[in-house]
Design a protein around this motif. Structure first.
Motif, PDB file in Angstrom:
ATOM      1  N   THR A 297      -0.445  -9.898   6.010  1.00 16.13           N
ATOM      2  CA  THR A 297      -1.295 -10.013   4.185  1.00 16.13           C
ATOM      3  C   THR A 297      -2.499  -8.971   3.303  1.00 16.13           C
ATOM      4  O   THR A 297      -3.059  -8.835   2.715  1.00 16.13           O
ATOM      5  N   ALA A 298      -3.652  -8.975   4.345  1.00 17.78           N
ATOM      6  CA  ALA A 298      -5.020  -8.380   4.069  1.00 17.78           C
ATOM      7  C   ALA A 298      -5.015  -6.702   4.070  1.00 17.78           C
ATOM      8  O   ALA A 298      -5.854  -5.875   3.625  1.00 17.78           O
ATOM      9  N   LEU A 299      -3.754  -5.297   4.813  1.00 20.17           N
ATOM     10  CA  LEU A 299      -3.342  -4.576   3.815  1.00 20.17           C
ATOM     11  C   LEU A 299      -3.855  -4.462   1.886  1.00 20.17           C
ATOM     12  O   LEU A 299      -3.465  -4.931   1.840  1.00 20.17           O
ATOM     13  N   THR A 300      -4.214  -3.060   1.815  1.00 22.08           N
ATOM     14  CA  THR A 300      -4.600  -2.375   0.807  1.00 22.08           C
ATOM     15  C   THR A 300      -3.315  -1.387   0.839  1.00 22.08           C
ATOM     16  O   THR A 300      -3.412  -1.095   2.030  1.00 22.08           O
ATOM     17  N   SER A 301      -3.659  -1.269  -0.953  1.00 17.80           N
ATOM     18  CA  SER A 301      -3.041   0.293  -1.379  1.00 17.80           C
ATOM     19  C   SER A 301      -3.520   1.921  -0.071  1.00 17.80           C
ATOM     20  O   SER A 301      -4.811   1.990  -0.313  1.00 17.80           O
ATOM     21  N   HIS A 302      -2.138   2.604   0.021  1.00 17.90           N
ATOM     22  CA  HIS A 302      -2.735   4.065   0.731  1.00 17.90           C
ATOM     23  C   HIS A 302      -1.543   4.499   0.781  1.00 17.90           C
ATOM     24  O   HIS A 302      -0.719   4.268   1.951  1.00 17.90           O
ATOM     25  N   PRO A 303      -1.612   4.667   0.188  1.00 17.00           N
ATOM     26  CA  PRO A 303       0.791   5.405   0.009  1.00 17.00           C
ATOM     27  C   PRO A 303      -0.437   6.633   0.973  1.00 17.00           C
ATOM     28  O   PRO A 303      -1.287   7.961   0.678  1.00 17.00           O
ATOM     29  N   THR A 304       1.454   7.244   1.036  1.00 20.24           N
ATOM     30  CA  THR A 304       1.912   7.953   1.939  1.00 20.24           C
ATOM     31  C   THR A 304       2.710   8.733   1.468  1.00 20.24           C
ATOM     32  O   THR A 304       3.458   7.808   0.177  1.00 20.24           O
ATOM     33  N   HIS A 305       3.242   9.866   2.092  1.00 20.76           N
ATOM     34  CA  HIS A 305       4.955  10.087   1.958  1.00 20.76           C
ATOM     35  C   HIS A 305       5.301  10.412   3.139  1.00 20.76           C
ATOM     36  O   HIS A 305       5.100  10.725   4.333  1.00 20.76           O
TER      37      HIS A 305
END
Length: 335
Positions: free
Chosen positions: A144-152
């Motif tokens: 729930t506490a995670l924020t956006s950190h885009p990966t591929h």
């Protein structure tokens, strides 16, 4: 550079070069630049943007959650940092000690530790990784506490099944996996099996099924495993002990065998040893000897009720990185 209550310092950077096309994104970026880079008060920003203070607050939250604002922390000479260094030297494990108030309610303690763990995971998870994630009360709070950190090309795989005689457990575990997947723009792999089979022979047969073997093979690729420690003595009682996963006789059997905790429903004793615990033959979690082959084993613990489980897991070498509240860390240091 701004002071934070823990005694450390932090600095925030604003991703001003990113392309943000929606009106909300543009306003959020502008608000973040004024607040973090120019140190302007929210009332002044509201006036400049022609909006309210509460709207500015929401825009700043949006900027943080969408990755416009990044945070780096440099620990100073405070108790938590020194305590973490002492424990790291003693156990040979990376300790991240979260400053907490001794009078803090258990739910707030869990939220504080989980938020810190989520922040650290933003740096640990990178592209082309396979990340194993357990389910449980702590993992739910972390997700729930995670924020956006885009990966591929990143995969998030469920470590153990979640169904039990009372519930399918699918939505519970799936929600956690989905949040991890969204945070890291990763593909998710669910594990559609119960937490425990009725018989060990059933598990052996199911492990030969093509669909199950595929998930097991993904698990073997893990670079990072993310989990907490189950413990019946925790103030926030672990899901495996309260969610209908164990019968009274099974709970009694575990107690008689000296079990102090579990990782992804695989139980261990005070030495971190999982052998000779009969219920493990029916568990769908990864055997601890296979878990030990995962390079980074990231564990999150909140509350002194898990102290005995933490000691045992450290003794068994199950953890490489531990996020823990200050009170439990002090108790751990005291022996």
């Amino acid at each position: 550079m701004k002071k934070i209550p823990s005694g450390g310092t932090y600095k925030r950077g604003v991703a001003g070069t990113s392309v943000h096309t929606t009106p909300k994104a543009k306003d959020a970026l502008r608000a973040a630049q004024l607040y973090y880079l120019q140190d302007m008060k929210m009332e002044v920003i509201a006036k400049e943007l022609g909006t309210s203070r509460s709207t500015v607050s929401r825009l700043l939250t949006h900027a943080k959650r969408t990755g416009m604002v990044s945070i780096s922390i440099t620990p100073s000479a405070n108790m938590s940092a020194l305590l973490g260094n002492q424990l790291s030297e003693h156990y040979g494990v990376t300790f991240n000690v979260v400053p907490t108030d001794g009078s803090m309610p258990d739910s707030e303690l869990l939220a504080r530790v989980s938020a810190h763990a989520a922040y650290l995971l933003g740096d640990l998870v990178s592209s082309s990784m396979t990340v194993g994630v357990a389910w449980g009360s702590t993992m739910q709070a972390v997700s729930t506490a995670l924020t956006s950190h885009p990966t591929h090309d990143t995969k998030i795989v469920q470590l153990n099944g979640a169904a039990n005689p009372v519930s399918s457990g699918v939505s519970y575990a799936s929600d956690i996996l989905t949040r991890f997947g969204h945070a890291f723009t990763a593909r998710t792999e669910q594990f559609p099996v119960p937490a425990f089979f009725d018989r060990a022979s059933t598990r052996e047969a199911m492990w030969q099924e093509t669909s199950i073997r595929r998930v097991l093979e993904v698990q073997q690729e893990m670079n990072l495993a993310v989990f907490s420690l189950g413990s019946a003595g925790s103030a926030v009682i672990s899901q495996v002990y309260r969610g209908g996963y164990l019968t009274k006789s099974e709970t009694q059997e575990l107690r008689e065998m000296g079990v102090v905790g579990d990782v992804a429903t695989v139980f261990f004793d005070k030495d971190g040893n999982s052998s000779n615990i009969s219920l493990n033959a029916r568990s769908t979690g990864p055997a601890l000897d296979s878990l030990l082959r995962v390079p980074t084993r990231f564990c999150v613990v909140a509350g002194r009720g898990k102290l005995e489980a933490v000691r045992a897991a450290l003794k068994g070498g199950l953890i490489t990185d531990l996020v823990i509240d200050e009170g439990t860390a002090l108790a751990l240091l005291d022996g």
